[in-house]
Motif scaffolding. Structure first.
Motif, mmCIF file in Angstrom:
data_model
loop_
_atom_site.group_PDB
_atom_site.id
_atom_site.type_symbol
_atom_site.label_atom_id
_atom_site.label_comp_id
_atom_site.label_asym_id
_atom_site.label_seq_id
_atom_site.Cartn_x
_atom_site.Cartn_y
_atom_site.Cartn_z
ATOM 1 N N GLY A 1 0.812 -1.222 0.000
ATOM 2 C CA GLY A 1 0.000 0.000 0.000
ATOM 3 C C GLY A 1 0.836 1.257 0.000
ATOM 4 N N GLY A 2 2.128 1.094 -0.189
ATOM 5 C CA GLY A 2 3.014 2.254 -0.263
ATOM 6 C C GLY A 2 4.454 1.815 -0.354
ATOM 7 N N PRO A 3 5.328 2.741 -0.735
ATOM 8 C CA PRO A 3 6.737 2.407 -0.884
ATOM 9 C C PRO A 3 7.517 2.426 0.432
ATOM 10 C CG PRO A 3 6.278 4.618 -1.712
ATOM 11 C CD PRO A 3 5.000 4.100 -1.172
ATOM 12 N N HIS A 4 8.565 1.588 0.492
ATOM 13 C CA HIS A 4 9.478 1.576 1.640
ATOM 14 C C HIS A 4 10.484 2.730 1.524
ATOM 15 C CE1 HIS A 4 8.693 -2.359 3.542
ATOM 16 N NE2 HIS A 4 8.401 -2.791 2.327
ATOM 17 N N ILE A 5 10.877 3.246 2.666
ATOM 18 C CA ILE A 5 11.964 4.242 2.694
ATOM 19 C C ILE A 5 13.294 3.487 2.785
ATOM 20 C CG2 ILE A 5 12.966 6.143 4.037
ATOM 21 C CD1 ILE A 5 10.080 6.550 5.210
ATOM 22 N N ILE A 6 14.292 3.939 2.031
ATOM 23 C CA ILE A 6 15.623 3.323 2.112
ATOM 24 C C ILE A 6 16.327 3.956 3.320
ATOM 25 C CG2 ILE A 6 17.745 2.791 0.844
ATOM 26 C CD1 ILE A 6 16.239 3.374 -1.756
ATOM 27 N N GLU A 7 16.066 3.403 4.478
ATOM 28 C CA GLU A 7 16.470 4.088 5.709
ATOM 29 C C GLU A 7 17.945 3.971 6.058
ATOM 30 O OE1 GLU A 7 14.008 4.651 9.103
ATOM 31 O OE2 GLU A 7 12.394 3.457 8.232
ATOM 32 N N ASP A 8 18.651 3.046 5.409
ATOM 33 C CA ASP A 8 20.092 3.004 5.690
ATOM 34 C C ASP A 8 20.850 4.089 4.919
ATOM 35 O OD1 ASP A 8 19.195 1.359 3.589
ATOM 36 O OD2 ASP A 8 21.110 0.292 3.479
ATOM 37 N N HIS A 9 20.145 4.778 4.028
ATOM 38 C CA HIS A 9 20.791 5.853 3.269
ATOM 39 C C HIS A 9 20.103 7.215 3.429
ATOM 40 C CE1 HIS A 9 23.780 3.440 1.084
ATOM 41 N NE2 HIS A 9 22.894 2.478 1.193
ATOM 42 N N PHE A 10 18.962 7.221 4.056
ATOM 43 C CA PHE A 10 18.233 8.487 4.233
ATOM 44 C C PHE A 10 17.597 8.545 5.623
ATOM 45 C CE2 PHE A 10 17.926 7.347 -0.264
ATOM 46 C CZ PHE A 10 18.382 8.507 -0.876
ATOM 47 N N ILE A 11 17.512 9.742 6.144
ATOM 48 C CA ILE A 11 16.613 9.976 7.280
ATOM 49 C C ILE A 11 15.435 10.754 6.712
ATOM 50 C CG2 ILE A 11 16.271 11.160 9.479
ATOM 51 C CD1 ILE A 11 19.230 10.726 10.072
ATOM 52 N N GLU A 12 14.266 10.197 6.868
ATOM 53 C CA GLU A 12 13.056 10.852 6.362
ATOM 54 C C GLU A 12 12.217 11.279 7.569
ATOM 55 O OE1 GLU A 12 11.351 11.223 3.192
ATOM 56 O OE2 GLU A 12 13.220 10.822 2.121
ATOM 57 N N GLU A 13 12.128 12.588 7.793
ATOM 58 C CA GLU A 13 11.269 13.110 8.862
ATOM 59 C C GLU A 13 9.945 13.537 8.242
ATOM 60 O OE1 GLU A 13 13.460 15.989 11.552
ATOM 61 O OE2 GLU A 13 14.833 15.887 9.854
ATOM 62 N N VAL A 14 8.873 13.389 9.008
ATOM 63 C CA VAL A 14 7.566 13.896 8.570
ATOM 64 C C VAL A 14 7.139 14.938 9.605
ATOM 65 C CG1 VAL A 14 5.187 13.338 7.970
ATOM 66 C CG2 VAL A 14 7.001 11.674 7.533
ATOM 67 N N LEU A 15 7.046 16.183 9.157
ATOM 68 C CA LEU A 15 6.818 17.289 10.082
ATOM 69 C C LEU A 15 5.578 18.093 9.692
ATOM 70 C CD1 LEU A 15 10.493 18.663 10.260
ATOM 71 C CD2 LEU A 15 9.451 16.926 11.710
ATOM 72 N N ASP A 16 4.999 18.706 10.700
ATOM 73 C CA ASP A 16 3.904 19.644 10.428
ATOM 74 C C ASP A 16 4.491 20.799 9.597
ATOM 75 O OD1 ASP A 16 1.142 20.861 12.189
ATOM 76 O OD2 ASP A 16 2.302 22.069 10.794
ATOM 77 N N PRO A 17 3.915 21.080 8.429
ATOM 78 C CA PRO A 17 4.516 22.109 7.562
ATOM 79 C C PRO A 17 4.563 23.499 8.203
ATOM 80 C CG PRO A 17 2.721 20.954 6.429
ATOM 81 C CD PRO A 17 2.716 20.479 7.848
ATOM 82 N N ASP A 18 3.672 23.756 9.146
ATOM 83 C CA ASP A 18 3.634 25.088 9.756
ATOM 84 C C ASP A 18 4.462 25.173 11.035
ATOM 85 O OD1 ASP A 18 1.893 26.051 7.774
ATOM 86 O OD2 ASP A 18 0.209 25.078 8.803
ATOM 87 N N THR A 19 4.353 24.145 11.884
ATOM 88 C CA THR A 19 5.013 24.233 13.197
ATOM 89 C C THR A 19 6.316 23.455 13.256
ATOM 90 O OG1 THR A 19 3.899 22.264 14.040
ATOM 91 C CG2 THR A 19 2.725 24.367 14.280
ATOM 92 N N ALA A 20 6.590 22.617 12.266
ATOM 93 C CA ALA A 20 7.778 21.745 12.230
ATOM 94 C C ALA A 20 7.744 20.677 13.326
ATOM 95 C CB ALA A 20 9.060 22.549 12.304
ATOM 96 N N LYS A 21 6.586 20.470 13.914
ATOM 97 C CA LYS A 21 6.445 19.425 14.941
ATOM 98 C C LYS A 21 6.426 18.056 14.248
ATOM 99 C CE LYS A 21 2.755 17.878 17.780
ATOM 100 N NZ LYS A 21 1.609 17.537 17.029
#
Lengths: 73, 447
Positions: free
Chosen positions: B267-287
Motif C-alpha cells: 500500500g506504499g513504498p518503503h523508505i531506504i532508511e540506511d541511506h536516508f533519514i526521512e522526517e515527517v513534520l507539520d509544515p507550519d510548526t515543524a512538529k
C-alpha cells in the motif's frame, strides 16, 4: 563468497566484527584506492582502476563497512 | 541461495532491527554534518547562524538542532554565486555529471553536480528499488525517457547496467516507435512516468497492438508523479500492460530515489532508511508527526557528497506507516499511498481544500477517460470555479451525459460537497505529456 578467512581485524559501522567476506571487500577497496591515487600509471589504468574502486566502495558503503567522507574519490 | 534468489539488494542493512538502523543513521549523520561543516561554506554559515556545531550531534534526536535547508536557500545561493553557489564540497573539475531540476514549479531550475562515487551511489539506490520489485539480471528493461539534463531515470539506467539487465534506451523515439520496440524486443520491464505509461498503452491500442497478448512486460516501474501510487491509475496501467505496476519516488536534489515499492506492495513504498533519514513534520510548526498523520517530508541524504543534503524541506506531502505493515522483511518504514501531493499544491476553492492528486484519483476511477485537465478560474472577480475538462476514449463517446453526472457527484463527494464543473473536451484537445504532467491551470489573478 567463501568463508576462507577466519582472522578479523576490523569492525563495521554497527560495531560488529567484519566477516571474512567483508574483510576481503575492504582489503580490495583499500588496494584499489591506493592504486587509483597514483599519478604514474597510464590513463587506461588510472581511469579503469578508479571505476573499479568506486564500484567496490559502493559495496563497502552499502554494507556499512566504511566511515568515509561521502564525496571523496 | 543464489544471487538472483535473494529478495533484497542489500540483505544486511535492509533488514536491520530498528535500533541498529537508528545507530547506523546516527553514525552517518555525525560524519555527514562534520563533512558539510568543513567543506561547504553554505552549510557552515547556516549552522553558525543557528548556533549549532557538529559535536552537538550526539543522538538522533539532535537532528532537530540543525536548521532546515530549503529550495529557496539553494536558489539564492546559486544566484549569488553562479553557477553552483558555495554549497559544493569539491572543485567542479571533480564532477562527472551535471543535471537540472525539472522546473515543474516554473521557477529557476536548480543545478547539481555529482562525482564518481555520488553517481555510483545514485545508481545503487535504484538497485534497491528494482531488485526489491523483483527485477533481475535476466530482464530486458526499456526506458521511455528523453535522456536530457533532467535527472529522471538516468540513475535507473545505470542501475540496470550494474545489475546486468539488457538495458534499452529510447531517447529520440516517438511513442509509436517505443511501443513497437517494446513488443519486438520482448521487453519485460518498462520504466516511465505514470502518465506516459498510459499514453504508450493508448498508442498501442490505436496501433492495433494488444500489449497483454503481444508483449512480454511483467513489470512497469513508474516515477515522477504522485499518480504512481493512485490505485486506479496503477490498475489502468496493469490492465493495459499485463504486468505489475510499482511506484518509486525521488528528486533531483537527492539525485535518485529514496522510496520504492517492494514486490509485496503493502500500500506504499518503503523508505531506504540506511541511506536516508526521512522526517515527517507539520509544515507550519515543524512538529514531528506520528505514524498515520500527514505532514511534510524533510530529507537527509547520506549519499551525495558533492552537495550535502541535510534536513531539506521537500514540500512533499506524506503519511508514514510502520514497516510491519509489509511482510517482506524490510525494516524501512512505509509512505502509505506514496507521495500524496505537494504541501503547496493545495488549492482553496470556496473554502474547500483541493489537491490535484485527489482529483486525479477520482477521475481515474473512470476508465472511459483518456485525458483530463483541471482549470481554476475566478468568475466576476468574486467566485472561484473549478472545472475538470475530460477527453474520452474515442469508443466511449456514448457514456458522456451519464459520466458527466457521475464524475460531478464523485468529485463533490470527495470534496465536502464542493461543486465541480465537468466539461467534455474534443478528441486531441488536451495536452499530452512525456515527463511530469502539468494538468492543473490556475487562471485566477495572482496578487
Amino acid at each position: 563468497m567463501s568463508d576462507k578467512k577466519k582472522e578479523f581485524y576490523g569492525k563495521d559501522l554497527l560495531g560488529n566484527d567484519l566477516t571474512a567476506d567483508e574483510q576481503e571487500l575492504v582489503e580490495l577497496y583499500t588496494r584499489l584506492k591506493s592504486l587509483s591515487a597514483r599519478q604514474d600509471l597510464p590513463p587506461v589504468a588510472t581511469a579503469n582502476v578508479k571505476q573499479a574502486m568506486v564500484m567496490i566502495w559502493n559495496a563497502c558503503n552499502d554494507l556499512a563497512l566504511l566511515n568515509e567522507e561521502p564525496g571523496c574519490d | 541461495m543464489t544471487v538472483s534468489e535473494s529478495p533484497y539488494w542489500n540483505p544486511k542493512t535492509e533488514t536491520l532491527p530498528k535500533d541498529q538502523l537508528r545507530a547506523l543513521q546516527l553514525t552517518k549523520l555525525q560524519s555527514l554534518v562534520e563533512y558539510a561543516w568543513n567543506r561547504s561554506p553554505f552549510h557552515r554559515r547556516l549552522y553558525e547562524k543557528a548556533g549549532v556545531t557538529p559535536d552537538q550531534i550526539k543522538t538522533l534526536d539532535d537532528i532537530h538542532r540543525l536548521p532546515f535547508m530549503t529550495r529557496e536557500d539553494w536558489m539564492a545561493c546559486q544566484a549569488e554565486q553562479p553557477l553552483f553557489g558555495d554549497m559544493t564540497t569539491r572543485p567542479e573539475e571533480d564532477a562527472i555529471r551535471y543535471h537540472l531540476t525539472s522546473g515543474t514549479s516554473g521557477r529557476q531550475p536548480l543545478r547539481v553536480l555529482d562525482g564518481r562515487k555520488d553517481w555510483s551511489w545514485i545508481a545503487d539506490m535504484w538497485c534497491y528499488g528494482f531488485w526489491g520489485f523483483g527485477i533481475r539480471p535476466s530482464d530486458k528493461v526499456f526506458f521511455a525517457f528523453s535522456y536530457g539534463s533532467f535527472i529522471g531515470f538516468w540513475g535507473a539506467h545505470y542501475c540496470c547496467e550494474k545489475m546486468g539487465t539488457l538495458t534499452l534506451a529510447s531517447g529520440n523515439m516517438t511513442t509509436e516507435q517505443r511501443v513497437k520496440q517494446i513488443v519486438e524486443m520482448g521487453v519485460t520491464v518498462v520504466c516511465a512516468t505514470p502518465t506516459y505509461a498510459l499514453r504508450m498503452g493508448q498508442a498501442a491500442e490505436k496501433m492495433g497492438i494488444d500489449l497483454k497478448k503481444d508483449g512480454k512486460v511483467r513489470r512497469v516501474v513508474v516515477s515522477g508523479e504522485p499518480a504512481g501510487s493512485i490505485p486506479a491509475v496503477k490498475q489502468m496501467i496493469e490492465e493495459m500492460w499485463g504486468g505489475k505496476c510499482g511506484d518509486t519516488a525521488g528528486m533531483t536534489e537527492i539525485g535518485t530515489i529514496m522510496i520504492f515499492e517492494c514486490d509485496h506492495q503493502p500500500g506504499g513504498p518503503h523508505i531506504i532508511e540506511d541511506h536516508f533519514i526521512e522526517e515527517v513534520l507539520d509544515p507550519d510548526t515543524a512538529k514531528p508527526m506520528n505514524y498515520g498523520q500527514r505532514g511534510e517530508r524533510v530529507v537527509t541524504s547520506f549519499g551525495r557528497g558533492f552537495i550535502p543534503l541535510i534536513r531539506y524541506k521537500t514540500k512533499d506531502l506524506v503519511c508514514k506507516a510502520p514497516h510491519t505493515l509489509c511482510r517482506c522483511g524490510r525494516t524501512g518504514d512505509i509512505y502509505e499511498g506514496g507521495i500524496l501531493g505537494r504541501v503547496d499544491d493545495m488549492k482553496l476553492i470556496r473554502g474547500t481544500n483541493v489537491y490535484p492528486r485527489a482529483v486525479e484519483a477520482v477521475v481515474r476511477e473512470h476508465s472511459e477517460v483518456e485525458e483530463f485537465q483541471i482549470i481554476i478560474s475566478r468568475r466576476d472577480d468574486v467566485q472561484d470555479e473549478i472545472t475538470v475538462k475530460v477527453e474520452l476514449k474515442p469508443e466511449e463517446k456514448d457514456v458522456w451525459p451519464r459520466l458527466q453526472a457521475k464524475l460531478g457527484k464523485d468529485l463533490a463527494d470527495a470534496h465536502e460537497g464542493l461543486r465541480f464543473n465537468v466539461e467534455l473536451a474534443a478528441q486531441g484537445e488536451l495536452p499530452r505529456f512525456e515527463l511530469k504532467a502539468k494538468r492543473l491551470q490556475d487562471l485566477r489573478p495572482q496578487y
